[in-house]
Design a protein around this motif. Structure first.
Motif, mmCIF file in Angstrom:
data_model
loop_
_atom_site.group_PDB
_atom_site.id
_atom_site.type_symbol
_atom_site.label_atom_id
_atom_site.label_comp_id
_atom_site.label_asym_id
_atom_site.label_seq_id
_atom_site.Cartn_x
_atom_site.Cartn_y
_atom_site.Cartn_z
ATOM 1 N N ARG A 83 -78.746 -60.723 3.926
ATOM 2 C CA ARG A 83 -78.773 -59.393 3.321
ATOM 3 C C ARG A 83 -78.357 -59.444 1.859
ATOM 4 O O ARG A 83 -78.943 -58.749 1.009
ATOM 5 C CB ARG A 83 -77.856 -58.443 4.100
ATOM 6 N N LEU A 84 -77.356 -60.243 1.545
ATOM 7 C CA LEU A 84 -76.905 -60.357 0.159
ATOM 8 C C LEU A 84 -78.030 -60.860 -0.736
ATOM 9 O O LEU A 84 -78.191 -60.399 -1.874
ATOM 10 C CB LEU A 84 -75.684 -61.276 0.088
ATOM 11 N N LEU A 85 -78.820 -61.803 -0.229
ATOM 12 C CA LEU A 85 -79.916 -62.372 -1.013
ATOM 13 C C LEU A 85 -81.169 -61.510 -0.959
ATOM 14 O O LEU A 85 -82.122 -61.762 -1.706
ATOM 15 C CB LEU A 85 -80.259 -63.769 -0.483
ATOM 16 N N ASP A 86 -81.193 -60.536 -0.053
ATOM 17 C CA ASP A 86 -82.368 -59.674 0.149
ATOM 18 C C ASP A 86 -83.584 -60.513 0.510
ATOM 19 O O ASP A 86 -84.673 -60.372 -0.067
ATOM 20 C CB ASP A 86 -82.639 -58.828 -1.095
ATOM 21 N N ARG A 87 -83.410 -61.391 1.497
ATOM 22 C CA ARG A 87 -84.477 -62.267 1.962
ATOM 23 C C ARG A 87 -84.941 -61.843 3.358
ATOM 24 O O ARG A 87 -84.138 -61.380 4.175
ATOM 25 C CB ARG A 87 -83.974 -63.714 2.034
ATOM 26 N N PRO A 88 -86.245 -62.011 3.669
ATOM 27 C CA PRO A 88 -86.710 -61.649 5.011
ATOM 28 C C PRO A 88 -86.328 -62.651 6.092
ATOM 29 O O PRO A 88 -86.338 -62.310 7.279
ATOM 30 C CB PRO A 88 -88.231 -61.589 4.844
ATOM 31 N N HIS A 89 -86.011 -63.894 5.691
ATOM 32 C CA HIS A 89 -85.696 -64.936 6.661
ATOM 33 C C HIS A 89 -84.279 -65.461 6.451
ATOM 34 O O HIS A 89 -83.733 -65.389 5.343
ATOM 35 C CB HIS A 89 -86.707 -66.079 6.567
ATOM 36 N N LEU A 90 -83.720 -66.017 7.500
ATOM 37 C CA LEU A 90 -82.344 -66.486 7.456
ATOM 38 C C LEU A 90 -82.205 -67.712 6.570
ATOM 39 O O LEU A 90 -83.076 -68.585 6.567
ATOM 40 C CB LEU A 90 -81.860 -66.823 8.865
ATOM 41 N N PRO A 91 -81.129 -67.806 5.815
ATOM 42 C CA PRO A 91 -80.894 -68.990 4.966
ATOM 43 C C PRO A 91 -80.543 -70.206 5.819
ATOM 44 O O PRO A 91 -80.129 -70.086 6.974
ATOM 45 C CB PRO A 91 -79.727 -68.573 4.077
ATOM 46 N N GLN A 92 -80.711 -71.396 5.227
ATOM 47 C CA GLN A 92 -80.491 -72.645 5.938
ATOM 48 C C GLN A 92 -79.349 -73.489 5.372
ATOM 49 O O GLN A 92 -78.834 -74.357 6.066
ATOM 50 C CB GLN A 92 -81.774 -73.482 5.920
ATOM 51 N N MET A 93 -78.952 -73.275 4.122
ATOM 52 C CA MET A 93 -77.866 -74.074 3.537
ATOM 53 C C MET A 93 -77.410 -73.421 2.239
ATOM 54 O O MET A 93 -78.215 -72.847 1.503
ATOM 55 C CB MET A 93 -78.332 -75.503 3.246
ATOM 56 N N VAL A 94 -76.103 -73.518 1.980
ATOM 57 C CA VAL A 94 -75.532 -73.136 0.690
ATOM 58 C C VAL A 94 -75.185 -74.412 -0.060
ATOM 59 O O VAL A 94 -74.568 -75.326 0.507
ATOM 60 C CB VAL A 94 -74.279 -72.251 0.859
ATOM 61 N N LEU A 95 -75.585 -74.481 -1.325
ATOM 62 C CA LEU A 95 -75.413 -75.687 -2.126
ATOM 63 C C LEU A 95 -74.690 -75.362 -3.420
ATOM 64 O O LEU A 95 -74.890 -74.294 -4.007
ATOM 65 C CB LEU A 95 -76.781 -76.294 -2.472
ATOM 66 N N ARG A 96 -73.870 -76.294 -3.856
ATOM 67 C CA ARG A 96 -73.270 -76.224 -5.179
ATOM 68 C C ARG A 96 -73.757 -77.415 -5.994
ATOM 69 O O ARG A 96 -73.730 -78.557 -5.528
ATOM 70 C CB ARG A 96 -71.740 -76.266 -5.098
ATOM 71 N N PHE A 97 -74.222 -77.146 -7.222
ATOM 72 C CA PHE A 97 -74.676 -78.189 -8.130
ATOM 73 C C PHE A 97 -73.755 -78.256 -9.342
ATOM 74 O O PHE A 97 -73.184 -77.240 -9.757
ATOM 75 C CB PHE A 97 -76.097 -77.900 -8.622
ATOM 76 N N GLY A 98 -73.621 -79.429 -9.899
ATOM 77 C CA GLY A 98 -72.809 -79.573 -11.100
ATOM 78 C C GLY A 98 -72.652 -81.026 -11.470
ATOM 79 O O GLY A 98 -73.462 -81.880 -11.085
ATOM 80 N N TYR A 99 -71.586 -81.312 -12.190
ATOM 81 C CA TYR A 99 -71.329 -82.667 -12.660
ATOM 82 C C TYR A 99 -69.988 -83.138 -12.109
ATOM 83 O O TYR A 99 -68.985 -82.411 -12.169
ATOM 84 C CB TYR A 99 -71.321 -82.703 -14.191
ATOM 85 N N ALA A 100 -69.994 -84.335 -11.553
ATOM 86 C CA ALA A 100 -68.777 -84.919 -10.992
ATOM 87 C C ALA A 100 -68.979 -86.421 -10.913
ATOM 88 O O ALA A 100 -70.115 -86.899 -10.793
ATOM 89 C CB ALA A 100 -68.483 -84.352 -9.603
ATOM 90 N N PRO A 101 -67.897 -87.183 -10.979
ATOM 91 C CA PRO A 101 -68.041 -88.639 -10.847
ATOM 92 C C PRO A 101 -68.573 -89.015 -9.470
ATOM 93 O O PRO A 101 -68.341 -88.302 -8.484
ATOM 94 C CB PRO A 101 -66.607 -89.158 -11.035
ATOM 95 N N THR A 102 -69.292 -90.125 -9.410
ATOM 96 C CA THR A 102 -69.693 -90.672 -8.121
ATOM 97 C C THR A 102 -68.441 -90.975 -7.312
ATOM 98 O O THR A 102 -67.485 -91.563 -7.818
ATOM 99 C CB THR A 102 -70.512 -91.957 -8.306
ATOM 100 N N THR A 103 -68.431 -90.563 -6.065
ATOM 101 C CA THR A 103 -67.231 -90.761 -5.252
ATOM 102 C C THR A 103 -67.495 -91.842 -4.209
ATOM 103 O O THR A 103 -67.745 -92.977 -4.541
ATOM 104 C CB THR A 103 -66.808 -89.431 -4.602
ATOM 105 N N CYS A 104 -67.472 -91.494 -2.959
ATOM 106 C CA CYS A 104 -67.589 -92.500 -1.905
ATOM 107 C C CYS A 104 -68.726 -92.126 -0.971
ATOM 108 O O CYS A 104 -68.901 -90.959 -0.630
ATOM 109 C CB CYS A 104 -66.273 -92.588 -1.138
#
Length: 316
Positions: free
Chosen positions: A282-303
């Motif tokens: 509902r927040l996104l005003d989409r007719p179909h259900l979402p499948q994943m929430v993602l965050r993008f950005g910059y960070a060092p390679t971890t493990c």
């Protein structure tokens, strides 16, 4: 009838496919080599009963593995055609016309073993608009959509849905036991989220509440960003086959992000709680259900988390 791909080609491609993402690094997939091609199947013994009772996340994971398998075959010059969700198979790959891999396929293929979920602090640096367009295009190429969350009110709304869903999940003893089994109790040589990949314990002051995989606690949050770049991924449908397609779109987006030098964190808690998932739709005003929430950005390679050997995921 002769086999489709040479078995060595099949095994090499599966060696790439197992590096797809899966919830808690549970790796819920099997690969079956047939006279017609390759079947990617859900491994029912690895479907998480507490947080994935209907197998949705397992189907997404198998879709991600199927896309990776497609990419590996294309990089080898032996691309595949595919069908989704037929005869109890998550995805069925059959040989396409032999051709040289495209530069884009080779770039994404190089990221398969470099891509990883980053559960550590991100830098407070903006992501260029061109990168956002490339990520959205990657989802679209696999029949999905990627909607970036803009505006403080919507970002806070998504954050509240993540926090509320995580709190509801964490109040379930079966969920807590399952999470512990795939983190503290897992065989980190081949599966689960080991301590080096877990990130810090979630802190009340962080905007996007991460899952607690048993990382170290700190007095203050080490990720004080107030305006992280958040997007929601989905497809144009809500059925089991759509969930497999969502996995394909997800993996293409993740590999595109890695190619762009971006770190990615995934938040599936609001997808696992039906009321939160509907609130996100509902927040996104989409007719179909979402499948994943993602965050993008910059960070060092971890493990990196580890993977099971190919022999363990191939049907005899």
């Amino acid at each position: 009838m002769t086999p489709t791909w040479e078995r060595d080609t099949f095994l090499a491609a599966v060696g790439d496919a197992v590096w797809a993402p899966s919830i808690h690094n549970s790796q819920p997939w099997r690969f079956r080599y047939t006279r017609e091609g390759v079947d990617v199947l859900v491994d029912p013994g690895r479907v998480l009963a507490a947080c994935d009772p209907d197998g949705r996340a397992a189907r997404v994971s198998c879709g991600a593995a199927a896309y990776t398998l497609r990419l590996a075959l294309a990089a080898a010059g032996e691309p595949a055609q595919y069908t989704i969700g037929r005869d109890g198979v998550a995805a069925r790959l059959t040989p396409g016309r032999t051709r040289r891999a495209t530069p884009a396929e080779l770039r994404l293929h190089r990221q398969i073993r470099r891509r990883h979920t980053n559960r550590f602090p991100f830098a407070d640096n903006p992501v260029e608009p061109a990168a956002l367009a490339a990520l959205a295009d990657a989802a679209g190429q696999e029949g999905g959509w990627l909607q970036f969350v803009t505006g403080e009110a919507d970002l806070n709304g998504v954050a509240e849905l993540i926090r509320g869903a995580d709190g509801r999940l964490s109040a379930d003893p079966a969920y807590v036991a399952e999470l512990s089994a795939w983190s503290r109790g897992a065989d980190h040589r081949v599966e689960g989220v080991h301590p080096e990949a877990a990130g810090d314990a979630p802190h009340p002051a962080e905007l996007l509440h991460r899952r607690d995989f048993g990382g170290p606690e700190h007095d203050a949050t080490r990720d004080p960003t107030h305006a992280p770049l958040v997007a929601v991924l989905g497809v144009h449908g809500d059925g089991p086959a759509d969930e497999v397609r969502a996995g394909m779109a997800l993996q293409r987006v993740l590999l595109c992000a890695a190619d762009l030098g971006l770190a990615v964190a995934m938040f599936s808690q609001p997808i696992e709680v039906p009321a939160a998932r509907e609130g996100l739709r509902r927040l996104l005003d989409r007719p179909h259900l979402p499948q994943m929430v993602l965050r993008f950005g910059y960070a060092p390679t971890t493990c990196y988390t580890n993977r099971r050997p190919v022999a363990d995921v191939v049907e005899p």
